[in-house]
Design a protein around this motif. Sequence first.
Motif, PDB file in Angstrom:
ATOM      1  N   GLU A 154     -12.688 -39.934  14.186  1.00  0.00           N
ATOM      2  CA  GLU A 154     -11.834 -39.803  15.355  1.00  0.00           C
ATOM      3  C   GLU A 154     -12.196 -38.530  16.119  1.00  0.00           C
ATOM      4  O   GLU A 154     -12.280 -38.529  17.349  1.00  0.00           O
ATOM      5  CB  GLU A 154     -10.363 -39.769  14.915  1.00  0.00           C
ATOM      6  CG  GLU A 154      -9.399 -40.007  16.070  1.00  0.00           C
ATOM      7  CD  GLU A 154      -7.943 -39.850  15.654  1.00  0.00           C
ATOM      8  OE1 GLU A 154      -7.682 -39.713  14.433  1.00  0.00           O
ATOM      9  OE2 GLU A 154      -7.092 -39.835  16.549  1.00  0.00           O
TER      10      GLU A 154
ATOM     11  N   ARG B  16     -14.998 -37.162  16.198  1.00  0.00           N
ATOM     12  CA  ARG B  16     -16.287 -37.314  16.876  1.00  0.00           C
ATOM     13  C   ARG B  16     -16.196 -38.263  18.068  1.00  0.00           C
ATOM     14  O   ARG B  16     -17.176 -38.498  18.756  1.00  0.00           O
ATOM     15  CB  ARG B  16     -17.337 -37.854  15.892  1.00  0.00           C
ATOM     16  CG  ARG B  16     -17.850 -36.771  14.942  1.00  0.00           C
ATOM     17  CD  ARG B  16     -18.686 -37.388  13.833  1.00  0.00           C
ATOM     18  NE  ARG B  16     -19.874 -38.069  14.336  1.00  0.00           N
ATOM     19  CZ  ARG B  16     -20.598 -38.935  13.618  1.00  0.00           C
ATOM     20  NH1 ARG B  16     -20.242 -39.216  12.379  1.00  0.00           N
ATOM     21  NH2 ARG B  16     -21.661 -39.502  14.132  1.00  0.00           N
ATOM     22  N   GLY B  17     -15.014 -38.845  18.260  1.00  0.00           N
ATOM     23  CA  GLY B  17     -14.819 -39.704  19.422  1.00  0.00           C
ATOM     24  C   GLY B  17     -15.404 -41.093  19.242  1.00  0.00           C
ATOM     25  O   GLY B  17     -15.628 -41.813  20.208  1.00  0.00           O
ATOM     26  N   LEU B  18     -15.685 -41.474  17.979  1.00  0.00           N
ATOM     27  CA  LEU B  18     -16.281 -42.798  17.744  1.00  0.00           C
ATOM     28  C   LEU B  18     -15.206 -43.867  17.609  1.00  0.00           C
ATOM     29  O   LEU B  18     -15.450 -45.042  17.883  1.00  0.00           O
ATOM     30  CB  LEU B  18     -17.145 -42.756  16.472  1.00  0.00           C
ATOM     31  CG  LEU B  18     -18.315 -41.768  16.526  1.00  0.00           C
ATOM     32  CD1 LEU B  18     -19.128 -41.816  15.239  1.00  0.00           C
ATOM     33  CD2 LEU B  18     -19.216 -42.058  17.727  1.00  0.00           C
TER      34      LEU B  18
END
Lengths: 879, 108
Positions: free
Chosen positions: B57, B59-61
């Motif tokens: 989360e 890492r924005g994935l």
Amino acid sequence: MRRLLAQIRHRWRAVTNDEAMNVELDDELADHLRRQTAAYIAQGVAPGEAARRARLAFGSVQRYREEARDARGLRWLDDLRADGRFAMRMLRKSPLFTGSVVSTLALGIGLSTAVFAVIDATLLRPLPGVHAPDELVQLFRNTDGSSSLPHVRDVRDGATDVFTDVAAWTFTQVGVTVANRTDKLFAVMVYGDYFTVLGVQPALGRMFSREETLRSSATPVVVLSHGTWRTLFGGDPGVVGRTVVVNGRQVTIIGVAPQEFTGVLQMVRPAMYLPIVQLEPPAVVDDRGRGFVNLIARLRQGVSLEQADARMRVLTTALQPVNPRAYVALDAIRVLPQSEAGIPPSMRSAQLGLSAVVLVVAGLLLLVACVNVANLFLARAGVRAREMAIRLSLGASRSSLLRQLMVESLVFAGIAGVAGLFVSSTAIYAVNRIEIPVDFEVSPDIALSPTVLLFALGATALTAVLFGLAPALQATRPSLAPTLKGEHPGNGSRTRLTRLLVIAQMALSIMLLMCAGLFAVNLRSATTINKGFVSESLLTAEVSPSLAGYSGARAGDFYRRLMDRLRALPGVRSASMVDELPLGLNNSSTSVAVPGSVVPASDNVTMAFAVAGPGYFATMGTSVLQGREFTRLATRTEARELIINQAFADRFWPGKDAVGQTVRSGDGTFTVIGIVPTGKYETLGESPRPFMWFALSETADFSMVLVIRTTGDPDAFISTLRNEVAAIDSNIPVSSVRSMERHLGVALLPARLTGTALGVFGLLGLLLASVGMYGVVAYTVSQRTREIGIRMAIGATGQQVVRMIMREGVTLVVTGAVLGVAGALAASRLLAGLLYGDTVDPIAFGLVPFVLVSVATAAMFLPARRAATIDPTLTLRAD
Amino acid sequence: MTDQAAIRQGTLDMLILKALSLQPMHGWGIAERIQQLSRDVLTVPQGSLYPALHRLEARGLIVAEWRPSEDNRRAKYYSLQPAGRGALKEEQADWRRFMQAVQLILES
């Protein structure tokens, strides 16, 4: 891009909404456990057993929580927060310790910030109110710096490829008459497109046209400074087009300069701007020999300083054959960026030097403060060594302990930094209030600008590292086994260093305080010193008829009429005038030759002088020892009269009658008509020196200082004086109107400033020395707890322990004190020029060491007494 | 449980992304799905699951959102972001290359 945004949002939430995220995590983990339990139940496990198994399978919720936080990159924040909380607790736990650390650092940080603020205001800030100040350059002739107007034209015409334009400016004094009162104001005279070169837009009206600055015209014009517009014209928006009388001429106001604009020197605030051609005759404008202006130019876009410099060299070479007399001695024109040229080069290096010295002194003070606080921390680290050892042995990493100690330092430094801002703003307030007794408005505008605040922040951070790191490293040294066992590792070198520091601090504080004491005592005796005149009930004021267009005999006539009027006034005992008051900032000297003098060396010596009016000595309360004084404005023959002081007579005619002797000066021969006692002329501390007075002639048209002896309070006479001058001609400026007592305040200013500064630094030194003493003794005690315990166990009394501890401290203090007194004796010799009378004052030299030794001893007493309360059974059992 | 294998470090992230590429799921569901798809060979160490989810989360994935689950309770659902889809593709390619290489060595 979207991903980056998501990351930032996540981070932001993690930092700002930490609590909510913890709750969320708990909810999520609970949800997981519930589902796992349900899954087990679905497989046929009994509900209670299912819940147990689910929890077992999951493991420690607490650990996952921490790991999850790690994953969110927040662990360090938690740690920092915990460290910060711990530091705050330590802070509150020992208020005395906290108080001494914070006050020491606050003074160190505060004073160095204040010093930096002065440097920032005087040297670092870009010129306010001008366009692109970094494109501006000043051009100096390498010989004397100032240039003539033809030279300005040469440079302007010969360097159009590197400069957009070249303008010239110089300061001048003008008499400005508003509402029947004339004041002498400080103005800037300009030549060429001064405002265009600087890129200044008017706040009101317009600036000079090129024509107005290059050729004199029948309609003189003036641009007011913003300040003058406010004070003299009440900020009248319709001021443009009105006239004002400058030097007795009606001058039209065409504009008002913007508020922040101060001209080319940012500390000096001129009252107005006038074209040079309006004030000076064409003979001056075209005189190559008359160098009196400064050059300012703007570099063309993309032209570097070096290119401009090279161009100037070429130009000089080209001009040499054309105007040999003006250029033959000139090997270059120096191009300096405006930021470096706010002050002429010769003065600038002096100012830089002085600033550097002061900053170094303040920096050293801060450093000493850091060392001191480091000592305190070390002392405490000794106390906390056990705590650290235990934590290390329990597996705490050294880095985590280091971090914790550094956070503590940072918290201390942070609080001290905030307190330091109060210290510096107080100091800045005090510095800004110092009245500089000159005829123009000087406003250095020292303030806590963003640059200064940044400096304070940097100083605070640096301080934290300086005083925090060494004790932290020391306290967390891995070889702590001996500490655990209650033994203290040998660190004699550190102790020796600490002791040396204490001695040095003590000596330095004593020196500073004793010098400050000397100044205080001398300041008092200065009022009783024989100055050669009586300063009480004497009013002084400068009148400048020349600024109202008077010259020659007309000026002499004015002076005679004014004297007659003043002497006729009730309340005036006598009145006279002189060109320069004694003990002022200006001094004139001229070469004299004394025929038949017994002083052989060179016949030609330089002698200080003044020009005095009739009755000057009677008015000043100076008796005439032999001969007589000037009786009236000197006629052509009487102008050859001279009055000398006793020192003068003793030097050239020892044992002979000096009256009637002659002295050659300039192209004339002067006869001594009177001798007066030797007084003080330049500084109160000067040794007796020869001085002479020429007679004021009937045709003198320069400014004179009136001296009026009144029967009552001289200040009450000020308005009468102004009225009397105005009654003759209201265009004649009257300035610097003040009592002789106030004038003497100027002479005392250096002593006063130095005394105050030394006093502040000395008191700070005293505080540092006491704190240092406390720290060292406390540390020694903590180190020797065991030894003291044993001593007490075998029968030493508390008193004996106190005596033992104190003996060591007192040795340090007395050593420091002796060195300090020796240093102060040496320093007082260097300061002799600023002191009046004795340089060894019994009060300053007796009282200061006594006070300091007492204070330092008191500072030692606290830890010593604590040592006496050591419980021998406890210390011994601790093994 | 000899027929079960622990998931190697580093592979867990890829497996989570793969599980989420089918549909948004809550934490427990992800663990279950991985175990199911591996025919019970792989079990997700539950202690590593949530830190991994939070890492992904951060890492924005993936993104998380609370919503009602199939049994009408609130659960935190994770769904794959476009960036996650890309990351999954890369990691799959890397994994295949790695497996082929290992296979080459083992069969040599």
